[in-house]
Each structure stands twice: as C-alpha cells, then as structure tokens.
Motif scaffolding. Structure first.
Motif, PDB file in Angstrom:
ATOM      1  N   VAL A 110     -33.215   2.580  74.065  1.00 23.44           N
ATOM      2  CA  VAL A 110     -32.229   1.964  73.197  1.00 23.44           C
ATOM      3  C   VAL A 110     -30.927   2.747  73.305  1.00 23.44           C
ATOM      4  O   VAL A 110     -30.901   3.948  73.116  1.00 23.44           O
ATOM      5  CB  VAL A 110     -32.717   1.947  71.736  1.00 23.44           C
ATOM      6  CG1 VAL A 110     -31.664   1.332  70.842  1.00 23.44           C
ATOM      7  CG2 VAL A 110     -34.010   1.170  71.642  1.00 23.44           C
ATOM      8  N   PHE A 114     -24.704  -7.608  66.955  1.00 21.54           N
ATOM      9  CA  PHE A 114     -25.611  -6.598  67.525  1.00 21.54           C
ATOM     10  C   PHE A 114     -26.533  -7.332  68.477  1.00 21.54           C
ATOM     11  O   PHE A 114     -27.562  -7.857  68.087  1.00 21.54           O
ATOM     12  CB  PHE A 114     -26.385  -5.941  66.376  1.00 21.54           C
ATOM     13  CG  PHE A 114     -27.008  -4.643  66.757  1.00 21.54           C
ATOM     14  CD1 PHE A 114     -26.239  -3.603  67.230  1.00 21.54           C
ATOM     15  CD2 PHE A 114     -28.371  -4.441  66.607  1.00 21.54           C
ATOM     16  CE1 PHE A 114     -26.805  -2.392  67.539  1.00 21.54           C
ATOM     17  CE2 PHE A 114     -28.942  -3.230  66.927  1.00 21.54           C
ATOM     18  CZ  PHE A 114     -28.151  -2.204  67.386  1.00 21.54           C
ATOM     19  N   ARG A 130     -29.234  -8.238  70.887  1.00 21.11           N
ATOM     20  CA  ARG A 130     -30.516  -7.700  71.345  1.00 21.11           C
ATOM     21  C   ARG A 130     -30.999  -8.537  72.513  1.00 21.11           C
ATOM     22  O   ARG A 130     -31.139  -9.739  72.414  1.00 21.11           O
ATOM     23  CB  ARG A 130     -31.574  -7.733  70.237  1.00 21.11           C
ATOM     24  CG  ARG A 130     -32.883  -7.152  70.673  1.00 21.11           C
ATOM     25  CD  ARG A 130     -33.870  -7.141  69.530  1.00 21.11           C
ATOM     26  NE  ARG A 130     -34.073  -8.461  68.973  1.00 21.11           N
ATOM     27  CZ  ARG A 130     -34.865  -9.385  69.531  1.00 21.11           C
ATOM     28  NH1 ARG A 130     -35.498  -9.120  70.645  1.00 21.11           N
ATOM     29  NH2 ARG A 130     -35.007 -10.561  68.985  1.00 21.11           N
ATOM     30  N   GLU A 143     -38.026  -2.972  68.261  1.00 24.56           N
ATOM     31  CA  GLU A 143     -36.725  -2.329  68.193  1.00 24.56           C
ATOM     32  C   GLU A 143     -36.812  -0.935  67.547  1.00 24.56           C
ATOM     33  O   GLU A 143     -36.251   0.035  68.063  1.00 24.56           O
ATOM     34  CB  GLU A 143     -35.747  -3.190  67.380  1.00 24.56           C
ATOM     35  CG  GLU A 143     -35.382  -4.494  68.050  1.00 24.56           C
ATOM     36  CD  GLU A 143     -34.455  -5.345  67.188  1.00 24.56           C
ATOM     37  OE1 GLU A 143     -34.062  -6.426  67.642  1.00 24.56           O
ATOM     38  OE2 GLU A 143     -34.129  -4.934  66.051  1.00 24.56           O
ATOM     39  N   TRP A 144     -37.546  -0.849  66.429  1.00 28.09           N
ATOM     40  CA  TRP A 144     -37.535   0.390  65.661  1.00 28.09           C
ATOM     41  C   TRP A 144     -38.410   1.470  66.281  1.00 28.09           C
ATOM     42  O   TRP A 144     -38.019   2.652  66.326  1.00 28.09           O
ATOM     43  CB  TRP A 144     -37.974   0.107  64.231  1.00 28.09           C
ATOM     44  CG  TRP A 144     -38.015   1.301  63.327  1.00 28.09           C
ATOM     45  CD1 TRP A 144     -39.085   1.792  62.662  1.00 28.09           C
ATOM     46  CD2 TRP A 144     -36.919   2.160  62.988  1.00 28.09           C
ATOM     47  NE1 TRP A 144     -38.754   2.893  61.925  1.00 28.09           N
ATOM     48  CE2 TRP A 144     -37.419   3.158  62.107  1.00 28.09           C
ATOM     49  CE3 TRP A 144     -35.572   2.222  63.360  1.00 28.09           C
ATOM     50  CZ2 TRP A 144     -36.614   4.169  61.587  1.00 28.09           C
ATOM     51  CZ3 TRP A 144     -34.776   3.234  62.844  1.00 28.09           C
ATOM     52  CH2 TRP A 144     -35.294   4.186  61.972  1.00 28.09           C
ATOM     53  N   LEU A 158     -36.797   3.520  68.944  1.00 27.60           N
ATOM     54  CA  LEU A 158     -35.725   4.342  68.411  1.00 27.60           C
ATOM     55  C   LEU A 158     -36.229   5.631  67.764  1.00 27.60           C
ATOM     56  O   LEU A 158     -35.460   6.562  67.546  1.00 27.60           O
ATOM     57  CB  LEU A 158     -34.932   3.551  67.364  1.00 27.60           C
ATOM     58  CG  LEU A 158     -33.748   2.720  67.881  1.00 27.60           C
ATOM     59  CD1 LEU A 158     -33.206   1.849  66.774  1.00 27.60           C
ATOM     60  CD2 LEU A 158     -32.647   3.620  68.427  1.00 27.60           C
ATOM     61  N   GLU A 189     -28.198   7.387  66.714  1.00 25.53           N
ATOM     62  CA  GLU A 189     -28.582   6.051  67.153  1.00 25.53           C
ATOM     63  C   GLU A 189     -29.374   5.316  66.063  1.00 25.53           C
ATOM     64  O   GLU A 189     -29.205   4.113  65.860  1.00 25.53           O
ATOM     65  CB  GLU A 189     -29.396   6.138  68.436  1.00 25.53           C
ATOM     66  CG  GLU A 189     -28.571   6.554  69.644  1.00 25.53           C
ATOM     67  CD  GLU A 189     -29.426   6.751  70.885  1.00 25.53           C
ATOM     68  OE1 GLU A 189     -29.346   5.908  71.785  1.00 25.53           O
ATOM     69  OE2 GLU A 189     -30.163   7.747  70.917  1.00 25.53           O
ATOM     70  N   LYS A 190     -30.221   6.060  65.354  1.00 26.61           N
ATOM     71  CA  LYS A 190     -30.963   5.436  64.255  1.00 26.61           C
ATOM     72  C   LYS A 190     -30.014   4.997  63.147  1.00 26.61           C
ATOM     73  O   LYS A 190     -30.159   3.909  62.581  1.00 26.61           O
ATOM     74  CB  LYS A 190     -32.003   6.419  63.705  1.00 26.61           C
ATOM     75  CG  LYS A 190     -33.076   6.810  64.692  1.00 26.61           C
ATOM     76  CD  LYS A 190     -33.940   7.939  64.126  1.00 26.61           C
ATOM     77  CE  LYS A 190     -34.912   8.465  65.167  1.00 26.61           C
ATOM     78  NZ  LYS A 190     -35.679   9.643  64.681  1.00 26.61           N
ATOM     79  N   TYR A 240     -28.153   1.879  64.228  1.00 28.87           N
ATOM     80  CA  TYR A 240     -29.034   0.705  64.209  1.00 28.87           C
ATOM     81  C   TYR A 240     -29.235   0.201  62.776  1.00 28.87           C
ATOM     82  O   TYR A 240     -29.114  -0.984  62.482  1.00 28.87           O
ATOM     83  CB  TYR A 240     -30.368   1.070  64.847  1.00 28.87           C
ATOM     84  CG  TYR A 240     -31.436  -0.013  64.729  1.00 28.87           C
ATOM     85  CD1 TYR A 240     -31.408  -1.119  65.560  1.00 28.87           C
ATOM     86  CD2 TYR A 240     -32.444   0.096  63.776  1.00 28.87           C
ATOM     87  CE1 TYR A 240     -32.375  -2.113  65.453  1.00 28.87           C
ATOM     88  CE2 TYR A 240     -33.411  -0.885  63.662  1.00 28.87           C
ATOM     89  CZ  TYR A 240     -33.380  -1.989  64.500  1.00 28.87           C
ATOM     90  OH  TYR A 240     -34.329  -2.973  64.379  1.00 28.87           O
ATOM     91  N   LYS A 276     -28.190  -3.284  60.831  1.00 28.19           N
ATOM     92  CA  LYS A 276     -29.232  -4.107  60.210  1.00 28.19           C
ATOM     93  C   LYS A 276     -28.921  -4.380  58.739  1.00 28.19           C
ATOM     94  O   LYS A 276     -29.064  -5.506  58.257  1.00 28.19           O
ATOM     95  CB  LYS A 276     -30.590  -3.414  60.328  1.00 28.19           C
ATOM     96  CG  LYS A 276     -31.274  -3.578  61.670  1.00 28.19           C
ATOM     97  CD  LYS A 276     -31.795  -4.994  61.836  1.00 28.19           C
ATOM     98  CE  LYS A 276     -32.581  -5.156  63.118  1.00 28.19           C
ATOM     99  NZ  LYS A 276     -33.114  -6.520  63.266  1.00 28.19           N
TER     100      LYS A 276
END
Length: 815
Positions: free
Chosen positions: A668, A699, A701, A790-791, A794, A801-802, A805, A809
């Motif tokens: 990611v 975003f 994906r 996705e999670w 990560l 980056e977390k 994200y 969200k």
C-alpha cells in the motif's frame, strides 16, 4: 352344585400346598404373557433365576433386577451428531428421527473467535477422544420416505468385506415356521443338557426364519429359555460360535434394548485380545447391525487394532473407520496412525469408500491434518463422476467439519450438483446448502439448482431441514427475488412442523434468523418464538444456549418493526445476554491486533483516545464497532465513557507484528494528490499554497494484484510530511475544508472486518453482517468499513500511511 363348591373349598383348606402351586402357576402364566407383550413392543425382558455358577476363572452372576427394562438404556442412546447426520440410513432406521442435543458441535451455540463465525449454527464440538453420552429420545410422526443412500454400499466394493462385515441384503435361505417350532420343541427336551454346539445350531437355524415370522419366535417362552441356556454357555463358546450366535440375533431382529446383550458385550470385550483383526471387525459390524452401542467393546477393539496395525489393509481400514463413525468415537492415540494409513492407501480407495471415510471422520469428529484432508479430497475429485450422491454429500460434510476450502472440489460441485439435484432428497440437498454456508461459498449455479428443487420436496422437510436450509440461504444472501418459491415453501414447512419445536426449539430460532438476514419476517412464527412459554422452554435447555439467538431475534424485531406490539424478551434476560456478549468481546475481539491498531491510530488522528469508543453499538449483532462522532464542522466530539468501555483494559498495540503478519502481501502506497489533500501543506514545489482550498481527490482503490498494491503513484514520505500527518489537530484543520452535512452531528460506526465476514473469494458480506449494516443505518449511523484486503496489508506499513488511510476513510463519509 353346592356340594361341589363346598368340596373344592374343603380341599383347598386341607391341601394348602396345592393352592400355593396354583398361585405360582398363574403368576408364571401372567409373567409369560407380559414377556410376550413386552417382546412384541420391542422391550424384551429376560428373567433368569437368581443363582451363581462358579467355574474356574469365570464367574457369571444372575440378578433378575438387572434385567428389568431401564427408562434410558445406554444401548440405544444416540448422540446428537448421529441423529442429525445419519441422513441416508438403511430401511432399518425410521425415516424421521430427531433427539434432544446432548452433544455439544460442549453443548451450546457459541461465538467462534478462531473461525469468526459470530452466529454459529453448529454446536460446540466434543473432542474426538470422548465418548458420546446418553440422550433423551423423542419420536415424532413419520414422514413420507425420502430419497436415501445406503451407508453400507461400500462393503460391495471388494470381496474382502465379506469376512469382516455382514451383508444385510443377503438373508439366509428361509425355513418354514413349522420347522422353527420343532426346533423350539427340541429345546424343551434337551433343556439343561444342551452343549454350546446345540445352542449355536438352534439359534443359527432359527435365524433362517422369514423376518415377518421372527416376532412369533421371539415371543415364545421356549425361545426365552434358549436365550437363557445361551447365556449359561457363554464362556464355553468358541470365538466362531460366539460370532455365529451374535449374527443369529441380527437375523432374528433381537431388540437392541435386550438386557442380555450387555452380557455378550462383556464377553466380547474379555476375548478381544485373543481374536483376530477380522473377527474383531466382524463383531463390531454385527453390533452395528443390531443397532446397539457397545462402548466397552469398542474401547478394547481400538486398543487391539493399535497393536496390529500391520494387519490393516484397505478394507480393514475403511471398515474400521466406518465403525468409528457409527460409534461416534475415535481415540486420540489412533488419529495419527489412521492418518498415515489413509495417506498410504488413498490412491487405492474406491469412490464409495472415499464417501464412507469422509462420513466417518465427520461423525467421529476426527480432525486430520490439512494435508491429509486435501489428499483425500484430491482423490475424490478424480473420481467424482463415479461417486453416488450419498458419497458426494459426505465429502462436503468433511470439508464443512474441517473448514477447508478445496477449490477443485468446489468447482466440481458447480458442475455436478445442478445435474444431480432432480434425483436427490431433502436431506442431501440440505447438507449441500449447509456445507456451502459453513464454507461461506456462494455459487448461484449450486444454490439456485437446490432452490428450484426444494419447493417440490417441502412435505419431506423436518423442522431441522427447513431451519438449516433457511439459515444457509440467508447466510449466503440469496434474495427472495432470485427464487420466489423457496422461502414461502420453507416457511410453510416450518409451520407444518410446529409441534417439533417443543422438543427442538433451536430449529425455530435458526430458521427465523436465516429469514431475518434477507428481510423476511413471518409474524406468526415471531410471536411464537418470543412468547413467554417458548422463551421459558428455550432457556431451560441444559444442552443448548439459545439465549443469544433469542436476543438477536428480539433486537432485530425492535429495529425492523418499531411498532411491534407482540411479545418481547424481559429486560433482565436482555441485560444478562448483553453482559455475556460484552465479556466475550473483551476477551476476544477487542484484543485482536487489527482492532487495537485501528483504535490507536484513530485516537491519534482525531486528537485523543477520548474521541474513539470501542463498543457494541447494537449488541444483538454480537460484534463491536469503533464509534466516532463529528460535529457539523467536521470536528471530533468527545464521547462519554460508559461502564462497559471503562472496564475494558486498553492493551498497548504490539511493537512488532506477529509472524502471521509477515506472510501478508503488502504494497500500500500513497499518492501525491492524496497527501496534498490530507495534509493541506506544501510538498516541495508541487503542492498548492496553503491558503488555497485543496481539491478533493477520490481515494482510488485498484483491484489488488499479485503484489498486493492498492493505490497508484509511489511517493516518499519526508520527515516534514510525517510530522504534518501526526501533529495533533491537523486532522481537524484539514477537515474544515471538506463539505459536511448540515444539521446534526455525524455518527460513524467504524468496522474492522476480516475475510470471514464475506462470502468465499468475494466482497459480498454474509447474512449477519449485512443485517448489521442495515440496522446500523436504521439507528442513524454511517458505516465506515476497514476491509481486510485494505487494512491488513497496512498493518505492516508506517504510522503515517495508516493515518492517511484512516483520514480518508473517516472524512470521506462526511460528503
């Protein structure tokens, strides 16, 4: 006349012994009449004189009280798994039979953390090494015979089975009833002078009687006398004679409840160490043919087999597994040897042998390694065209028990099941649907073929069949519009079997929950399920914990029917179950790394842990959420801490991921445009000035590729960028430029999902989780999902980056 009466009375007075004799005579006559009646009812009572024959090294005691018919006999008690899964038995078994669960597949419905089956239809499983206990037995009205398979068909695959099993379809040549009664007359002549060979000969010849005439023989007092002489000679029989006697009992249809059979089991157990492997297996098969549970003998059998594994070939192995399955027990010490033998012989197995092996492993709850199960199912795939429907269903049972998704087999089912459904019965179709549900495998070719066939078979459905079918289709999200006749026919089948709910309340709850997943709510059945009488019945069960199911159903009715005037659960019961579910969540789900990390990062993103609450927003859905509130300006709102969350011990996230995370595919990355939007800051010369409103870039994906990459355009994270992302207050400053809904604050329910919330290899949520999303929206929440694809990748990436994200969200839901 008067003189005659006077003479009789005088004679009786003068000869009291004669009067006593007559009383004894009539007492014996009454006893024989009762014995015949009991025999005709399948309750044979053998009264033997109380005495003790003492011989060298052997003592046999007779106690008349020990032969009385018990209220619950261990010889006929069957486990829950036997009753539920013995769906395709021979004609010896009534077409409809269910029992109260004593078997726990620990005997309650549970929340499975390891499998994440939050609403588990199955019951907790006993370990494979434990013997099943007794269960109360309830008989219900018989249904029209359903299409069944023959569980002993595998014994026709090889001639070697004739030495270790009894072919029930090959009865001996019949004799006339006159011959049978002549034999019984000889019994009265020989009496106590009979030798073991005489007893064996008489019983074997009587076993040739036509099965319609065997009740006449079993009810004859001379036959009861013969059985007594057989017991007296029990120790003198050779092994062969003992097996012949037991076989004659099969042909004579001796009831499995006959108390005399307990003495034979003891004798077989004593001799097990002296018998050959073939004799041991044959005796076990004869006991199975008598429909009697013999745990004492099986324990000795398994011990002797473990000492003679070199004598176990393919037929012996398959027959041994069959016996284990029918006995619902496999000793732990035999699991590894059996697995090794299976791997050795797997390529030599015939199609029907594969089916019975799978069924036996399922019934005995024997867990093999993933590699061994895969090898077995690989072989099944290669011969699937030659397998009977019965064998095919058994392979699915094993996969369901093992929670193993075998892609080649599932693909084969897509081709086989639609072709076979027109000739299959309700129970076979139910097990296919249930296996798909347990594996989370939604395949419309399979499910719609079953759905098309079921409405024509609704009259064959037991309450269990209807309930599990509704559960399976509801869990997999098959909508009523896809199969208009399916749900109405199964609902009507439930109504027709309403009387069964008194003995099996779990079936009603299972069916109604499956219906609730797809927004079907038959009000008459809901009123019944939530009535005080039914709730009292369901909560009294010592074998099943149905409180959670009642709580889920009650909570669903409260949300889906706000004007419901029917019965509801008591406040006390609801609070009890709510506390139970929360205690479980604290000890399991709340401690999962992916949840702890999401909670920690969200707290950092929003400015503190007081802005995130980990709780069960709607407890009856049995799962937790991370709750976040944002005001009309997009600023996080502090959440009040209630008793539940204050008691939760906040664990520090792991500094390093476990070994399991190291195997997760990652990749990611962040886009420059996304970072410009999130930080509202400058990055070298490419970012817009800070006083300009940033553009809102979606975003994007992408479909995960082999490398696990989800986002496009790589970018390096500078120290300044990381500081900007992690600085307290930055999220709120960035969110001020986002368009927010007007009016009341926004309530977000952030869900950390995993792959077991979805159908197999898809992004379609399973029934319970679909229902939860629907109900969260009903109570005014916006659902923010952190999907596992996705999670989870990560979790091994950087903190920045977390944060990026989760920022995207959370605040994208404000548009």
């Amino acid at each position: 006349m008067y003189a005659r009466v006077l003479y009789q009375r005088l004679a009786r007075f003068c000869h009291p012994s004669l009067a006593v004799y007559r009383e004894v005579f009539w007492a014996q006559h009454r006893h024989r009449t009762v014995a015949v009646r009991n025999e005709e009812e399948g309750r044979d009572v053998l009264l033997l004189p109380q005495r003790a024959d003492c011989n060298v090294g052997y003592t046999l005691q007779y106690n008349p009280s020990s032969y009385q018919y018990p209220q619950h006999d261990s010889g006929t008690s069957l486990s829950r798994v036997e009753v539920e899964e013995e769906t395709d038995q021979t004609t010896l078994i009534p077409p409809f039979r269910q029992q109260i669960n004593h078997y726990s597949v620990s005997s309650s419905r549970h929340l499975s953390s390891s499998k994440n089956t939050l609403l588990d239809l199955a019951f907790n499983r006993n370990s494979g090494g434990k013997k099943a206990g007794n269960a109360s037995q309830y008989q219900t009205e018989a249904l029209t015979p359903d299409i069944k398979g023959n569980p002993r068909a595998f014994q026709r695959c090889r001639p070697e089975y004739s030495a270790i099993s009894l072919d029930l379809s090959q009865r001996p040549p019949p004799i006339q009833s006159k011959q049978a009664f002549l034999l019984l007359h000889k019994v009265t002549i020989l009496k106590g002078s009979m030798e073991p060979s005489n007893v064996t000969d008489f019983l074997c010849k009587l076993g040739h009687l036509h099965h319609d005439q065997t009740p006449l023989v079993r009810g004859d007092t001379r036959f009861i006398m013969l059985l007594r002489y057989a017991v007296e000679n029990l120790q003198y029989f050779t092994h062969t004679q003992l097996l012949e006697v037991l076989q004659s009992f099969v042909w004579l249809g001796l009831p499995s409840t006959h108390s005399m059979l307990g003495l034979y089991e003891t004798e077989f157990a004593l001799r097990a160490g002296e018998m050959t492997v073939h004799q041991l297996l044959l005796a076990a098969d004869l006991w199975r043919s008598l429909r009697r549970s013999v745990p004492q003998y099986l324990e000795r059998l398994f011990h002797c087999i473990s000492l003679n594994l070199k004598q176990v070939g393919v037929p012996e192995l398959v027959q041994l597994l069959y016996i284990m399955g029918e006995g619902r027990w496999c000793p732990k010490e035999l699991v590894n040897p059996i697995e090794q033998l299976l791997i050795k012989y797997v390529e030599m197995l015939e199609p029907e042998e594969i089916g019975v092996v799978c069924l036996s492993l399922f019934k005995s709850q024997t867990s093999l390694s993933v590699g061994a199960v895969n090898r077995l199912v690989d072989k099944a795939v290669s011969v699937v065209k030659d397998m009977s429907d019965f064998a095919l269903v058994n392979v699915l049972k094993l996969l369901r028990f093992s929670y193993l998704d075998h892609r080649a087999w599932l693909e084969a089912m897509e081709q086989e099941v639609p072709c076979r459904t027109p000739g299959m019965g309700v129970q076979g179709l139910m097990h296919i649907a249930l296996a798909c549900s347990a594996l989370h495998y939604r395949n419309d070719h399979i499910l719609l073929a079953i759905a098309e066939r079921l409405p024509f078979l609704a009259s064959h459905c037991r309450s269990k069949d209807s309930a599990k079918l509704l559960w399976a289709f509801g869990t997999l999200g098959v909508q009523p519009s896809q199969c208009p006749s399916l749900y109405p026919s199964l609902i009507e089948a439930l109504r027709q079997r309403e009387t069964e709910f008194q003995h099996y309340p779990e079936h009603l709850l299972t069916g109604l929950l499956g219906l609730a997943f797809v927004c079907k709510f038959p009000e008459d059945l809901l009123v019944l399920a939530l009535s005080p009488e039914f709730v009292s019945l369901a909560t009294r069960s010592k074998q099943l914990d149905l409180k959670k199911d009642l709580f889920t159903l009650d909570g669903t009715v409260a949300l889906e029917f706000p004007h419901w005037t029917g019965p509801r659960l008591s406040r006390q019961l609801k609070e009890e179950v709510k506390e139970m579910l929360w205690n479980f969540a604290q000890s399991d789900v709340c401690k999962k790394y992916e949840v702890l990390e999401a909670e920690s990062v969200l707290g950092e993103l929003l400015g503190g842990e007081e802005f995130v609450k980990k709780r069960m927003i709607i407890p009856h859905t049995r799962s937790i959420d991370l709750e976040v509130h944002l005001d009309s300006t997009g600023k996080p709102v502090v959440l009040a801490t209630n008793n539940l969350t204050s008691s939760l011990e906040r664990s520090t996230p792991f500094s390093k991921c476990s070994a399991g995370w190291e195997r997760i595919s990652t990749g990611v990355t962040l886009t420059e445009d996304l970072l410009a939007q999130l930080t509202n800051n400058k990055k070298n010369k490419q970012l817009k000035p800070a006083n300009l409103t940033p553009q809102r870039f979606p975003f994007r994906r992408m479909k995960p590729d082999e490398g696990g990459r989800l986002f496009s355009i790589d970018v390096e994270l500078s120290d300044g960028l990381v500081e900007s992302l992690t600085k307290p207050g930055s999220p709120s400053s960035a969110s001020r430029d986002l368009p927010l809904p007007k009016g009341t604050p926004v309530k977000l329910a952030i869900q950390v999902s995993n792959r077991n919330h979805y159908c197999y290899r898809s992004q379609q949520l399973l029934g319970l989780h679909t229902m939860k999303r629907r109900q969260l929206e009903l109570v005014g929440y916006r659902v923010v999902e952190l999907p596992h694809w996705e999670w989870f990748p990560l979790l091994r990436r950087s903190r920045a980056e977390k944060l990026a994200y989760l920022h995207c969200k959370v605040f994208s839901r404000l548009e």
